[in-house]
Design an enzyme around this catalytic site. Sequence first.
Site, short mmCIF file in Angstrom:
data_model
loop_
_atom_site.label_atom_id
_atom_site.label_comp_id
_atom_site.label_asym_id
_atom_site.label_seq_id
_atom_site.Cartn_x
_atom_site.Cartn_y
_atom_site.Cartn_z
CE1 TYR A 1 -9.34 0.22 9.06
CE2 TYR A 1 -9.74 -1.85 10.03
CZ TYR A 1 -9.51 -0.71 9.14
OH TYR A 1 -7.62 -0.77 9.00
CG HIS B 1 -0.93 -5.98 5.24
ND1 HIS B 1 -1.17 -5.18 6.09
CD2 HIS B 1 -2.06 -5.59 3.93
CE1 HIS B 1 -2.82 -4.41 6.63
NE2 HIS B 1 -2.89 -4.66 5.53
CG HIS C 1 1.01 -4.13 -13.50
ND1 HIS C 1 2.61 -4.43 -12.57
CD2 HIS C 1 0.72 -2.60 -12.25
CE1 HIS C 1 2.20 -3.65 -11.35
NE2 HIS C 1 1.79 -2.95 -11.07
CD GLN D 1 -3.30 -1.44 1.96
OE1 GLN D 1 -2.41 -1.81 3.33
NE2 GLN D 1 -4.08 -0.46 2.24
NE ARG E 1 -0.44 -4.98 11.47
CZ ARG E 1 -0.90 -4.65 10.51
NH1 ARG E 1 -2.09 -4.07 10.82
NH2 ARG E 1 -1.37 -5.71 10.44
CD GLU F 1 -5.31 -3.27 9.47
OE1 GLU F 1 -6.24 -3.13 8.54
OE2 GLU F 1 -4.30 -3.89 8.90
CG ASN G 1 -6.36 -5.38 11.41
OD1 ASN G 1 -5.09 -5.65 12.99
ND2 ASN G 1 -5.91 -5.30 10.24
CG ASN H 1 -3.56 -7.39 7.96
OD1 ASN H 1 -3.49 -7.20 9.06
ND2 ASN H 1 -4.05 -6.76 6.84
CD GLU H 2 -7.73 -7.38 8.33
OE1 GLU H 2 -7.82 -6.46 7.05
OE2 GLU H 2 -8.20 -6.16 8.42
C1 GBH Z 1 -8.22 -3.14 6.28
O1 GBH Z 1 -9.07 -4.16 6.40
C2 GBH Z 1 -6.75 -3.67 5.24
O2 GBH Z 1 -6.35 -4.38 6.52
C3 GBH Z 1 -6.23 -2.65 5.12
O3 GBH Z 1 -5.02 -2.49 4.03
C4 GBH Z 1 -7.13 -1.68 4.60
O4 GBH Z 1 -6.24 0.07 4.54
C5 GBH Z 1 -7.90 -1.07 5.10
O5 GBH Z 1 -8.54 -2.14 6.22
C6 GBH Z 1 -9.24 -0.14 5.00
O6 GBH Z 1 -9.71 0.01 3.93
O7 GBH Z 1 -16.59 -3.22 -0.21
O8 GBH Z 1 -18.21 -3.58 0.85
O9 GBH Z 1 -16.50 -5.64 -0.19
C7 GBH Z 1 -10.19 -4.34 6.61
C8 GBH Z 1 -11.33 -5.16 6.99
C9 GBH Z 1 -11.74 -6.20 4.65
C10 GBH Z 1 -13.15 -4.55 5.73
C11 GBH Z 1 -11.95 -5.93 3.44
C12 GBH Z 1 -14.07 -4.04 4.58
C13 GBH Z 1 -14.58 -4.86 2.29
C14 GBH Z 1 -15.77 -4.80 2.39
N1 GBH Z 1 -11.67 -4.75 5.72
N2 GBH Z 1 -13.80 -5.05 3.37
S1 GBH Z 1 -16.70 -4.17 0.68
#
Ligand code: GBH
Length: 495
Positions: free
Chosen positions: A322, A133, A50, A30, A88, A390, A320, A177-178
């Site tokens: 959110y 990741h 690509h 990223q 991290r 996260e 992680n 990661n995840e």
């Molecule tokens: C994080 O995952 C990642 O670890 C990180 O790399 C990333 O930058 C960050 O999210 C922010 O995006 O769009 O409805 O298909 C968090 C878990 C995984 C939650 C992907 C949202 C997409 C849902 N995320 N998910 S959707």
Amino acid sequence: LTVASRDVSVNHWRRFPEDFLFGCGTAAHQVEGAWHLDGKGENIWDHLTHFTIGKIKDKSNAKIAADSYHNYMRDVEIMRELGLDAYRFSLSWARILPTGFNNPVNPAGIAYYNNLIDEMLTYNITPIITLYHWDLPQKLQDLGGFVNPLIVNWFEDYARIAFMNFGNRVKHWITFNEPREICHDGYGSANKAPLLNSAAFGTYLCAKHLLLAHANAYHAYKNDFQRHQGGQCGITISVHWFEPATNQTEDVFAAELTKQAEWGLYAEPIFSAKGGFPKDFSKRVAKKSKDQGYSKSRLPEFNKQEKHWVRGSYDFFGVNHYTAWKISATEYKYYVEVPSIRHDLDVGFYQPKDWPSSASSWLKRAPNSLFNAIMDLHKRYPNVIFYITENGWSTTATHVLTDDKRVAYHRAALENVLDLLEAGVNVKGYMAWSMIDSFEWMEGYTERFGLYHVDFNSPARTRTPRKSAFVYKHIVKNRHIDPNYEPKTKIMTID
Ligand code: GBH
């Protein structure tokens, strides 16, 4: 545990412990850029961006991204501006091992991470490394990636190279990661690279191999490195909070099943006393598989030895977190593929309209979701040490530095951390996501998570602190959250 009970001597502020690790996170693909420089191999995200047209929202890629490969000194300067205890970041597997295999090793890749680590250590910033990741070397994907059982050995070989080269200075290791996003988004659907989209089997085959790969790396560390290097090794799992839509039994069970399918699939085999995949959900998949005419469950079980090998393979649990979802057994269902993990689970979900929304469709500020999620984990897996690896908020690409919604989000989350500490949960760190804006996978550069804005149009990839950077700095420095703190300057300094 020496923590956040109310301390009257410091103005009634609830305080974070002195040894609590405040940090920020990023991931190699990223931010680094330099995708083909100095011997780096191609990874599955290079390949996707690509060669596959129309998948990334703004048609962008991460060839340069935030150019952290060349800007790592500035990144460490930002860590110092923020006063971080920890940072991290992840290693790019293909930068270190261009073909994915442990021969040849790319000396320039090793040198880059040595430089970054050494620069951080000069200023006493603790490195926390994620081995993986999401950026699998394309050569390994050509052989099937995470649906090939040999990934278990390939990953162990790679992990050993990392421990051997950096373990004298790095004491915090995260294998993956995840896993849910790796397996479901990458293999069980086409949400992320490698877009395998094998709905019936992808998630489950990947889950089993990924867990065994994690366990191999963990045991390699335990057996051959930990004694003299003295660090810890864990895994990071994304844990949304899933709440029953009503308190009726069916909804309560639907929420429990969702937890098992979303994060339990990866957490239960490692952190539960019994080991193995989560019970109710395994039964559900077995039954559906049978009804569908398969001779075996589409979710492959571990044999006895494997179960034992994976169980307990952790020193800590990286979370992680959110957002949250309400789960219903009957309402809010939409079309799903058959067979698929979504169909196996068979629940409906939604986010209430009054939860504040970010620039990401899925990310809403849900009340106390961080507290609820980690308290739930703590009850299931008592005595486990947690790091929040996260937690963050997205804004749009418009260049606005006054990110009050991000400030509100982090303050609310950190109040939840204090609540957890008061309740006796062993949370040892918090990494805000993200330190700087970065390539947001399928969303390209349209969503921004950084405490620092990055100008992706400038060759220098200029970084500028947002308001949230000043607020986070104030929290880290004072070890408390002042809800009324307003930064008086827009000039960031190193204190
Ligand atoms: C994080 O995952 C990642 O670890 C990180 O790399 C990333 O930058 C960050 O999210 C922010 O995006 O769009 O409805 O298909 C968090 C878990 C995984 C939650 C992907 C949202 C997409 C849902 N995320 N998910 S959707």
